[in-house]
Design an enzyme around this catalytic site. Structure first.
Site, short mmCIF file in Angstrom:
data_model
loop_
_atom_site.label_atom_id
_atom_site.label_comp_id
_atom_site.label_asym_id
_atom_site.label_seq_id
_atom_site.Cartn_x
_atom_site.Cartn_y
_atom_site.Cartn_z
N LYS A 33 0.82 -1.22 0.00
CA LYS A 33 0.00 0.00 0.00
C LYS A 33 0.85 1.27 0.00
CE LYS A 33 -0.80 0.56 5.00
NZ LYS A 33 -0.38 1.94 5.18
N THR A 34 1.99 1.24 0.69
CA THR A 34 2.83 2.44 0.73
C THR A 34 3.34 2.79 -0.66
OG1 THR A 34 3.52 1.90 3.00
CG2 THR A 34 4.86 3.49 1.79
N ASP A 226 -4.40 7.59 4.87
CA ASP A 226 -3.85 6.26 5.13
C ASP A 226 -4.51 5.66 6.38
OD1 ASP A 226 -2.27 4.01 4.98
OD2 ASP A 226 -0.51 4.96 5.89
N GLN A 257 -7.95 -5.32 9.31
CA GLN A 257 -6.89 -4.99 10.25
C GLN A 257 -7.30 -3.85 11.18
OE1 GLN A 257 -2.65 -5.37 8.77
NE2 GLN A 257 -3.66 -5.15 6.79
#
Length: 678
Positions: A33-34, A226, A257
């Site tokens: 994702k980063t 984010d 998560q």
């Protein structure tokens, strides 16, 4: 020339190129994702020619924000990133409020308070409204106030929240309701804000002052958030305000998560994204670059039992890899013995210490693993917590036990003299010290002779309590020692003090678990002595030897990592040991006792499983020693969700037996003698 997308998979590329309108990126564990966020921002800058100052990126930690800034700058090449806002929610609030504080009645250069400042101010407020702060721990009240602010509650809504808050008694709820508005008034009088106010007042500013809100809507054309699943109610409202004019918002997160509800995080924000932004598009990143297929299949099976979630399945092209080890051991110390032996075995195969992680649900579980790792000279570090023996409540209880073994132990008495709180001030402690020194007696003896202070009656009562506990200790046997220890804690009021000192009920529960772990370890201690006092003395020697072991001085941090499942989020290791895979531990007994939804506990298990890259060990005990007695344990229901064909059963219940504690102490002494040259 554009940004090179050759390192992106098709789903990542799709997320990067969707620049107009709302977008939800469901980024599964280990899905890159980063990189996706960094490429998206670089694409906006270099290809879409968006001004850097028109892009706002929000994260939860400065570390994450700085890492993203660096990645974007590297990818953007020669295109300037100056003016790009990549920051945390709190930093954004501070920046906005610095510009517009006057609108809210503050001066521009307001002070941001730390926790100690907050406590001092709240104490003044409680005193002013004639509430005795000795009856309530101000930090508990402040935690409740923080929770109310995170949900943007004030007035009657805040009072209703306090009345229903599980961490408050009715008296504490009343104290919070009365002090909250006065506390806020006092902060404004001092031209000060606490960290919660940086979010609270930003919401107030944007929602109640249209011109300010419009200015920031004009400024930010693109918004990226984010860890969206971790937003609380106030942070969500900030996002809503900033997207009133345009809806070029991209949120990145994973509902599977979401494990921070106790901080106020609300996973419904990510689950209902399409309702808040009807024109939104969703892209799921399901390719995992971290783990083997076998590990991911297990993770999918566990999390698939949650009902309220986006359906998705992680997959990997790394191959099936090894089966997951399902290990059953006899009891607590055998669990630590197995894990430490397996780490040594794999170290011989070429692994580094830093390749291993031991994950547990509660910090109290770390004690036996620390013991085993120290005994085998395995370098380790604690993440997200401190060493078991360094925790305040553990050191305080051990100080009491040391004092009761030796009433002349002045250092231990000084540590616990006013814990629990007895209203004994510094002047009294100084008077005691002077008396003991002048008459050449111990502080314990001085307690009964200090008659020149207002605390004399309390000191004498405390001395008598200690003497009674000492007499009972002398009369105890090894079989009754744990019962004595439990009675000792009750008579001293340790549990109630921990509750009053802790910020919230969950923190109090965790701290009390650490104290209970001391009782468990005392019950496990093996000694040939027939007297309880002697057994306790030997036990304390063993504990002190552990605490004096030097920490590793290696600078490259090549150490085994011990951490909680909450602390493991975002990390990865080649080999992971998830320990305590039992009902009452994972899922935690608190969630079982309160009959709450177990979906967050299941997400914790999912997070733990997906930390493993190559190998995963799921370890549980057949029984655990509680207060010196064996208690049967039942397998975690999360184990039952994993298909049998993914598991390799390892039954160590009758094979590995922990060493005698007396032999452990001898081993420590032998090591110390060797270091001193015999």
């Amino acid at each position: 020339m554009g940004v090179d997308f050759s390192h992106l998979n098709p789903c990542q590329r799709q997320a990067v190129l969707h620049t107009a309108g709302p977008l939800l990126i469901l980024a599964g564990a280990g899905s890159g994702k980063t990189s996706t966020m960094a490429y998206r921002m670089a694409h906006l800058l270099e290809v879409e020619k968006v001004r850097p100052s028109a892009i706002l990126g929000l994260s939860f930690t400065n570390k994450a924000a700085n890492a993203l800034k660096t990645r974007v700058a590297d990818l953007a090449g020669k295109v300037s990133t100056r003016g790009l806002w990549i920051t945390t929610f709190h930093s954004l609030g501070a920046r906005i409020l610095r510009e517009h504080a006057q609108v809210l009645g503050f001066q521009k250069h307001f002070t941001i308070l730390d926790q100690n400042d907050r406590v001092d101010i709240l104490k003044q407020v409680l005193k002013h409204i004639r509430i005795d702060d000795r009856k309530f721990d101000p930090e508990v009240i402040l935690f409740g106030i923080s929770q109310a602010k995170s949900q943007f509650l004030f007035g009657e809504k805040a009072e209703a929240f306090f009345d229903g808050y599980s961490g408050f008694t009715p008296e504490m709820a009343l104290a919070a309701s009365c002090s909250f508005p006065k506390y806020q008034e006092q902060l404004k009088l001092l031209n000060a804000m606490d960290f919660d106010d940086l979010i609270y007042y930003t919401v107030l500013l944007l929602e109640q002052h249209e011109s300010v809100c419009r200015a920031y809507n004009d400024r930010f054309e693109y918004l990226l958030v984010d860890e969206y699943q971790d937003t609380n109610a106030s942070q969500f409202r900030i996002i809503q305000c900033l997207t009133q004019k345009q809806q070029n918002i991209c949120v990145v997160g994973d509902d599977d998560q979401s494990i921070y509800s106790w901080r106020g995080a609300d996973p419904s924000h990510i689950l209902s994204f399409s309702e808040h932004y009807p024109a939104s598009k969703m892209v799921a990143l399901e390719q995992n670059y971290r783990s083997t297929s076998t590990i991911l299949q297990a993770a999918n099976a566990v999390i698939g039992q949650n009902q309220m979630r986006y359906p998705k399945k992680l997959w990997s092209d790394r191959g099936e890899g090894r089966l997951i080890f399902h290990v059953v051991v006899s009891e607590d110390r055998a669990e630590a013995e197995y894990v430490s032996e397996k780490i040594l075995e794999k170290k011989q195969e070429g692994y580094a210490w830093k390749d291993f992680a031991i994950l547990y649900r509660s910090n109290a579980q770390s004690r036996v693993f620390e013991e085993a790792l120290r005994r085998k000279a395995i370098a380790y570090k604690m993440v997200g917590g401190i060493s078991f023996l360094a925790r305040k409540e553990v050191k305080d209880v051990l100080a009491y036990w040391k004092l009761l073994c030796n009433l002349k132990d002045d250092a231990s008495l000084r540590r616990v003299l006013n814990w629990p709180h007895r209203g004994i001030g510094k002047a009294t402690v100084e008077a005691l010290g002077t008396l003991a020194f002048s008459q050449e007696i111990s502080l314990f003896e001085a307690l009964g002779r200090c008659i020149e202070t207002r605390s004399s009656s309390r000191l004498q009562a405390f001395q008598q309590l200690l003497q009674n506990l000492r007499d009972q200790l002398e009369a105890s046997s090894p079989e009754t020692l744990v019962a004595w220890g439990r009675s000792c804690l009750e008579r001293l009021g340790i549990k109630q003090t921990i509750v009053e000192e802790s910020d919230d009920p969950i923190q109090a529960s965790r701290r009390w678990e650490n104290v209970e772990e001391l009782l468990h370890s005392l019950g496990q201690w093996k000694s040939k002595s027939s007297h309880g006092l002697e057994v306790l003395s030997e036990y304390l020697v063993g504990m002190m030897l552990q605490s004096q072991e030097p920490e590793s001085e290696e600078k490259d941090l090549d150490q085994v990592t011990l951490l909680t499942l909450h602390g493991a989020k975002g990390l990865e290791y080649r080999v992971v040991f998830m320990v305590g895979m039992e009902e009452g531990i994972l899922p935690h007994k608190r969630t079982l006792n309160e009959l709450v939804d177990l979906s967050e506990e299941r997400r914790l298990c999912y997070v733990g499983i997906t930390r493993a890259r190559d190998e995963l060990f799921l370890v549980r005990a057949h029984e655990r020693i509680r207060y010196g007695k064996p208690v049967p344990c039942h397998p975690s229901r999360f184990l039952e969700a994993i298909p049998r064909e993914l598991l390799q059963e390892v039954n160590q219940a009758q094979i590995l037996k922990p060493q005698e504690d007396s032999l452990q102490v001898k081993s420590y002494l032998d090591q110390i003698r060797a270091r001193l040259g015999g």
